[in-house]
Design a protein around this motif. Structure first.
Motif, PDB file in Angstrom:
ATOM      1  N   ASN A 113       1.051  -0.855   0.058  1.00 55.33           N
ATOM      2  CA  ASN A 113      -0.287   0.201   0.405  1.00 55.33           C
ATOM      3  C   ASN A 113       0.760   1.626  -0.095  1.00 55.33           C
ATOM      4  O   ASN A 113       1.391   1.320   0.664  1.00 55.33           O
ATOM      5  CB  ASN A 113      -1.202   0.024   1.368  1.00 55.33           C
ATOM      6  N   ASP A 114       0.694   2.461  -0.316  1.00 58.05           N
ATOM      7  CA  ASP A 114       1.515   3.801  -0.737  1.00 58.05           C
ATOM      8  C   ASP A 114       0.784   4.622   0.150  1.00 58.05           C
ATOM      9  O   ASP A 114       1.786   5.072  -0.004  1.00 58.05           O
ATOM     10  CB  ASP A 114       1.034   3.832  -2.222  1.00 58.05           C
ATOM     11  N   VAL A 115      -0.016   4.768   0.563  1.00 56.48           N
ATOM     12  CA  VAL A 115       0.027   4.971   1.616  1.00 56.48           C
ATOM     13  C   VAL A 115       0.710   5.343   2.634  1.00 56.48           C
ATOM     14  O   VAL A 115       0.524   4.039   3.364  1.00 56.48           O
ATOM     15  CB  VAL A 115      -1.852   5.460   2.317  1.00 56.48           C
ATOM     16  N   LYS A 116       1.256   6.698   3.557  1.00 62.58           N
ATOM     17  CA  LYS A 116       1.888   6.471   4.867  1.00 62.58           C
ATOM     18  C   LYS A 116       1.865   6.939   6.047  1.00 62.58           C
ATOM     19  O   LYS A 116       2.064   7.064   6.834  1.00 62.58           O
ATOM     20  CB  LYS A 116       3.621   7.197   4.400  1.00 62.58           C
ATOM     21  N   TRP A 134      -9.054   3.829  -1.090  1.00 58.09           N
ATOM     22  CA  TRP A 134      -7.943   4.812  -1.153  1.00 58.09           C
ATOM     23  C   TRP A 134      -7.158   5.992  -2.148  1.00 58.09           C
ATOM     24  O   TRP A 134      -6.452   6.627  -1.138  1.00 58.09           O
ATOM     25  CB  TRP A 134      -6.986   3.619  -1.185  1.00 58.09           C
ATOM     26  N   LYS A 135      -7.725   5.733  -3.430  1.00 53.86           N
ATOM     27  CA  LYS A 135      -7.703   7.016  -4.171  1.00 53.86           C
ATOM     28  C   LYS A 135      -7.891   8.837  -3.301  1.00 53.86           C
ATOM     29  O   LYS A 135      -7.716   9.501  -3.345  1.00 53.86           O
ATOM     30  CB  LYS A 135      -8.290   6.956  -5.263  1.00 53.86           C
ATOM     31  N   ASP A 136      -8.616   8.493  -1.920  1.00 52.80           N
ATOM     32  CA  ASP A 136      -9.180   9.914  -1.612  1.00 52.80           C
ATOM     33  C   ASP A 136      -8.553  10.049  -0.045  1.00 52.80           C
ATOM     34  O   ASP A 136      -8.585  11.373   0.336  1.00 52.80           O
ATOM     35  CB  ASP A 136     -10.965   9.516  -0.906  1.00 52.80           C
ATOM     36  N   VAL A 137      -7.398   9.335   0.216  1.00 52.98           N
ATOM     37  CA  VAL A 137      -6.143   9.587   0.601  1.00 52.98           C
ATOM     38  C   VAL A 137      -5.105   9.110   0.196  1.00 52.98           C
ATOM     39  O   VAL A 137      -3.764   9.272   0.951  1.00 52.98           O
ATOM     40  CB  VAL A 137      -7.178   8.638   2.052  1.00 52.98           C
ATOM     41  N   GLY A 138      -4.936   9.623  -0.861  1.00 52.19           N
ATOM     42  CA  GLY A 138      -3.307   9.535  -1.389  1.00 52.19           C
ATOM     43  C   GLY A 138      -3.391   8.117  -1.730  1.00 52.19           C
ATOM     44  O   GLY A 138      -2.048   7.869  -2.419  1.00 52.19           O
TER      45      GLY A 138
END
Length: 269
Positions: A113-116, A134-138
């Motif tokens: 997952n790319d989100v950090k 997930w696109k709504d949080v980067g």
């Protein structure tokens, strides 16, 4: 020569007397029951304690915080383990809490997952079903799979109270142990979950919360806000056995701090 021999014999006699006066290890059994999040901490403490007290049998039953509290209340164990504070109604039933350590509740995702980083507001919206992609949080364009713990879990209680999501979470799965949450999230690139920081392994990625990494330092200084206590529970009207009291005294002493720290929690001593 005679004088030297006399001194030697005197020294041996003194050493024998000192050894005889030393504290004898305790005997008996210590039964603990409760929080799955406390497994690493309580397991390490139990191993260290029995290493010094060979005649003590130590057991840990990972049933969850609520079950552990009930077990000590019903005299089915010596010491209950809870990853939340006792409620007033539990204290009114004659139970007493002692805070052993602090633990961060890590927000975990798959390493793919790319989100950090997520804010507490975004985490709350995800768990309440207000943010579902997930696109709504980067992240990438994918549905968020929300994973959590079962009702009665201390981890769930702590997470929901801090994020103000009590009774409003939209879980895809509610799992019965910290290990199950970690395994499930690790195997699903679109999943999000929460787990004890003391139990997190390399199979999952921990997210920053409000820009702060979960760590012993940030839990201790309060900058990592999603945290809760590790609590040991006893009865106010029942005296612990000699072995159980010795274990209680040991794990709440400064001597146990390093063991607690190495197990991933923050000792309060």
């Amino acid at each position: 020569m005679k004088k030297i021999l006399l001194l030697t014999l005197s020294g041996i006699l003194a050493l024998t007397l000192l050894t005889g006066c030393g504290k004898k290890g305790v005997e008996g059994s210590v039964a603990t029951d409760g929080s799955t999040s406390m497994e690493k901490v309580i397991g390490s403490l139990g191993e260290s304690f029995t290493g010094e007290n060979k005649d003590v049998k130590f057991t840990y039953n990972p049933t969850g915080s609520g079950s552990g509290i009930t077990a000590v209340s019903e005299d089915r164990c010596d010491i209950g383990l809870s990853s939340r504070n006792l409620k007033d109604e539990e204290k009114n039933k004659g139970l007493e809490e002692t805070v052993l350590a602090l633990d961060g509740i890590a927000i975990i995702v798959s390493p793919d997952n790319d989100v950090k980083d997520l804010s507490t507001e975004d985490i709350a919206k995800i768990y309440k079903g207000e943010i579902t992609n997930w696109k709504d949080v980067g992240g990438k364009d994918a549905e968020i799979v929300v994973i959590g713990r079962e009702a009665g879990s201390g981890t769930r209680d702590g997470f929901e109270s801090i994020t103000k999501t009590e009774n409003s979470c939209k879980y895809r799965q509610e799992l019965t142990s910290t290990g199950d949450v970690i395994t499930t999230v690790a195997g699903n690139p679109d999943a999000i979950g929460y787990a004890s920081l003391a139990s997190v392994n390399k199979n999952v990625k921990t997210l920053k919360v409000n820009g702060v990494n979960p760590s012993e330092k940030t839990v201790k200084d309060g900058s990592y806000v999603i945290q809760r206590p590790f609590v040991i529970v006893t009865k106010t009207d029942k005296k612990l056995s000699k072995a159980a009291q010795a274990f209680f005294d040991y794990i709440t002493s400064k001597d146990a701090s390093e063991i607690i720290s190495k197990a991933g929690a923050v000792p309060v001593k």
